[in-house]
Design an enzyme around this catalytic site. Structure first.
Site, PDB file in Angstrom:
ATOM      1  N   THR A  42       0.849  -1.191   0.000  1.00  0.00           N
ATOM      2  CA  THR A  42       0.000   0.000   0.000  1.00  0.00           C
ATOM      3  C   THR A  42       0.883   1.238   0.000  1.00  0.00           C
ATOM      4  O   THR A  42       1.861   1.323   0.742  1.00  0.00           O
ATOM      5  CB  THR A  42      -0.940  -0.022   1.217  1.00  0.00           C
ATOM      6  OG1 THR A  42      -1.745  -1.204   1.115  1.00  0.00           O
ATOM      7  CG2 THR A  42      -1.847   1.205   1.238  1.00  0.00           C
ATOM      8  N   CYS A  69      27.100   7.881   6.689  1.00  0.00           N
ATOM      9  CA  CYS A  69      27.362   6.569   7.257  1.00  0.00           C
ATOM     10  C   CYS A  69      28.802   6.478   7.738  1.00  0.00           C
ATOM     11  O   CYS A  69      29.074   5.908   8.776  1.00  0.00           O
ATOM     12  CB  CYS A  69      27.086   5.478   6.234  1.00  0.00           C
ATOM     13  SG  CYS A  69      25.608   5.816   5.290  1.00  0.00           S
TER      14      CYS A  69
END
Ligand SMILES: *Cc1c(COP(=O)(O)O)cnc(C)c1O
Length: 386
Positions: free
Chosen positions: A237, A325
């Protein structure tokens, strides 16, 4: 204390106009776009419009845009989906050594599946040589994936030449354009890549929503199996709020593309020139010209980027040491290493990435605060000869 946010390549603030556009979808417009009733109808309509705005920003057709949960998913889908769709018995992929982890680690994963991957070298500015791409192509090459522009140093790759080489050889071409979208014109008509990845939160929209452009007719296997959303090609969805935000952000980006990049470029250049002038033993990382308007990555020799970052942060200035990161670990950035920068110098790199919200005052503030920080840190550094 004043906050000066110069980490826009990590994520952008949400544009207030984007926020305004999504508010109804946090309230009365909650329908599932797959439902057939009245509550679903305006939601379905909003998704159609959002898809059109994304398509318009890159010169695509609406039906060529597929929403994903991130830029990372878009990269994963393109790479894994194209490789899986190929009927070659032996498969080979070409990429660069300066890709975002979303591409780099996906390509590394392919090697564990027994697929050959060539990680092309780059020059001192982080640029791929198109002739290297040409030379790397083999009969079994099924995909070339090279980023449009680099998130750490901002270098813009010669993608038009690389695409021509890919087309000539009949090899599919993916490009990660997450950093380029909104910062420079993109047009899949003039730049005929097969797939292109975008991300909402690098474009003043929301985190957790991206998009993949898939050229009409190209076979790309599904990454996410389930329901029939996204015309049966990407199940789940839809993140309606994220999609509406991405659409609104792409519409704004298209409206501002004539003026905003120049404005950011001017601010960036003033910051860059000011730092390089005022502070000794500093060098620009990245291409002097073929570079994103937002980005300046500078190395401060004899220092650790992390200590500079922390001092700046204590003064309200938010920057990064390479990719977000690599800020968590203390490994030198693979991008800077691939550019031939020695690890001890790579460790002293700071990325300033500007955006829509930055002002001249922001630049002045950094130019006032940074030089004494560097001077003080160098005084304490056992490495500094002065
Ligand atoms: C941020 C970024 C991504 C990943 O996008 P997410 O939406 O954060 O997953 C991919 N490529 C580049 C160049 C990026 O800067």
């Amino acid at each position: 204390m004043k906050t000066v946010y110069m980490d826009n390549n990590a994520t952008t603030p949400i544009d207030p106009r984007v926020k305004e556009a999504v508010l109804p979808f946090l309230g009365e417009l909650y329908g599932n776009p797959s439902s057939l009733h009245a509550v679903a109808k305006p939601v379905k309509q909003a998704m159609i419009e959002a898809r059109q705005h994304v398509a318009d920003l890159i010169g695509a057709e609406k039906h060529e845009i597929f929403f994903t949960a991130s830029g990372t998913e878009a990269d994963n889908w393109a790479i894994k989906g194209i490789v899986a769709a190929s009927r070659n018995e032996k498969k080979h992929v070409i990429t660069s050594s300066v890709e975002h982890e979303a591409v780099r680690n996906t390509c590394k994963y392919l090697t564990h599946l027994g697929i050959d991957v060539t990680f092309l070298p780059v020059d001192q500015y982080g640029m791929v040589d198109p002739d290297d791409v040409r030379r790397a192509i083999r009969p079994e090459t099924v995909l070339i994936t090279i980023m449009h522009s680099n998130n750490e140093v901002g270098t813009i790759q010669p993608i038009d030449e690389i695409v021509s080489i890919a087309k000539e050889a009949g090899v599919a071409m993916h490009t990660d354009a997450v950093q380029s979208a909104g910062k420079m014109p993109l047009d899949v008509g003039q730049l005929p890549v097969d797939t292109m990845a975008l991300s909402g939160h690098k474009l003043y929209a929301l985190k957790g929503c991206g998009a993949l452009y898939i050229r009409s007719g190209l076979l790309v296997r599904r990454l996410i199996h389930g329901g029939h959303q996204e015309r049966g090609r990407r199940a789940g969805t839809e993140n309606v709020v994220g999609i509406v935000a991405l659409g609104a952000a792409c519409k704004l980006a298209a409206e501002e593309i004539g003026t905003e990049p120049q404005h950011i470029f001017d601010l960036r250049n003033r910051l860059e020139a000011g730092i390089l002038e005022r502070i000794s033993h500093t060098t620009l990382n990245g291409h002097p010209k073929m570079r994103l308007c937002s980005t300046t990555n500078i190395r401060f020799e004899y220092l650790e980027g992390e200590s500079i970052l922390l001092r700046l942060s204590a003064n309200g200035i938010c920057v990064s040491t390479g990719s977000a990161c690599s800020s968590a670990s203390l490994e030198a950035s693979p991008v800077l290493i691939a550019m031939g920068i020695p690890p001890q110098h790579a460790h002293g790199a700071i990325r300033f990435s500007l955006g829509r919200m930055n002002t001249e005052e922001d630049v002045d503030y950094v130019l006032e605060v940074l030089p004494p920080i560097i001077e003080e840190l160098r005084k304490m550094s056992p490495l500094f000869p002065g």
